[in-house]
Enzyme design. Structure first.
Site, PDB file in Angstrom:
ATOM      1  N   LEU A  80      18.058  -9.742   6.114  1.00 28.15           N
ATOM      2  CA  LEU A  80      17.512  -9.436   4.787  1.00 28.15           C
ATOM      3  C   LEU A  80      16.104  -8.892   5.012  1.00 28.15           C
ATOM      4  CD1 LEU A  80      17.506  -9.599   1.678  1.00 28.15           C
ATOM      5  CD2 LEU A  80      16.768 -11.974   1.889  1.00 28.15           C
ATOM      6  N   SER A  81      15.856  -7.674   4.581  1.00 22.43           N
ATOM      7  CA  SER A  81      14.570  -7.026   4.838  1.00 22.43           C
ATOM      8  C   SER A  81      13.421  -7.799   4.200  1.00 22.43           C
ATOM      9  CB  SER A  81      14.575  -5.597   4.292  1.00 22.43           C
ATOM     10  OG  SER A  81      15.518  -4.799   4.959  1.00 22.43           O
TER      11      SER A  81
END
Length: 232
Positions: A80-81
């Site tokens: 997840l960025s």
């Protein structure tokens, strides 16, 4: 704009959407303050990101770290960025002369970026090559009452030609070069936001379609997992 309601004790959700402790509104607000310090200016986007329960897009063991300025693992060797990356990629779409109606996302993952896009744009089509992500992503969208998302198990390199052209395309993994297939699926003035490069040499890039082909400009250095072909 699609909105969603967060209500305490929501019976149809397996998650605490409001959050407590390290997932509380106070913690979310600190994330927004960091984003502003890092140059994110769009007030609509900042308000939205303060409201979205980012912690539900992670496994419970990591949910307390959801609002830190780091990328986090979501399984299947994907991440997840970090919040700034999600915010900047989205803000670049909001900077287009006309707000996109139809957005193609390459890489659903756990669904956080998808939820952000869904709350800002009329229609979101999201492709994910790893089938294992999709059931829980759908549950999250249902919990948030997001109804304008179309999910497909598909190879992101191929895009989704049957719904092309797209006003905008957002890619959440890095190809070595800009995929021509995706450029071809942009509308005449469409914009694609994607990381480009290999290893540590990656750049967040904006590709703009025009009459003579397309232009590219580099936004910032980034680090993403590689964009892979095929489905699993």
């Amino acid at each position: 704009m699609t909105d969603y309601r967060v209500t305490e004790g929501q019976t149809n959700s397996p998650w605490n959407l409001k959050g407590i402790g390290m997932t509380s509104q106070r913690t979310r607000n600190r994330m927004i303050e960091r984003l502003q310090e890092q140059g994110i200016e769009n007030e609509e986007l900042l308000t939205l990101m303060a409201r979205v329960p980012r912690h539900i897009f992670l496994d419970e063991a990591l949910s307390h770290r959801a609002y830190e300025d780091i990328s986090l693992p979501i399984g299947h060797q994907q991440t997840l960025s970090r919040p700034w990356v999600v915010a900047r990629m989205t803000e670049l779409l909001l900077e287009m002369p006309e707000r996109p109606d139809k957005v193609l996302e390459i890489g659903t993952g756990s669904g956080y970026q998808t939820a952000i896009l869904s709350s800002l744009f009329k229609q979101v089509i999201s492709l994910e090559r790893i089938s294992g992500f999709q059931p829980k992503a759908k549950q999250r969208f249902q919990a948030l009452e997001l109804s304008n998302i179309e999910l497909h198990h598909a190879d992101g390199y191929e895009g989704w030609n049957e719904k092309a052209p797209f006003d905008a395309i957002l890619v959440t993994a890095a190809p070595a070069s800009v995929p021509a297939t995706l450029v071809d699926q942009l509308s005449e003035t469409g914009v694609m936001i994607l990381p480009v490069g290999e290893g540590e040499e990656q750049s967040l890039t904006r590709v703009t379609r025009n009459e003579s082909g397309h232009t590219s400009d580099v936004i910032a250095p980034v680090h993403f997992v590689p964009l892979q072909q095929g489905v699993v």
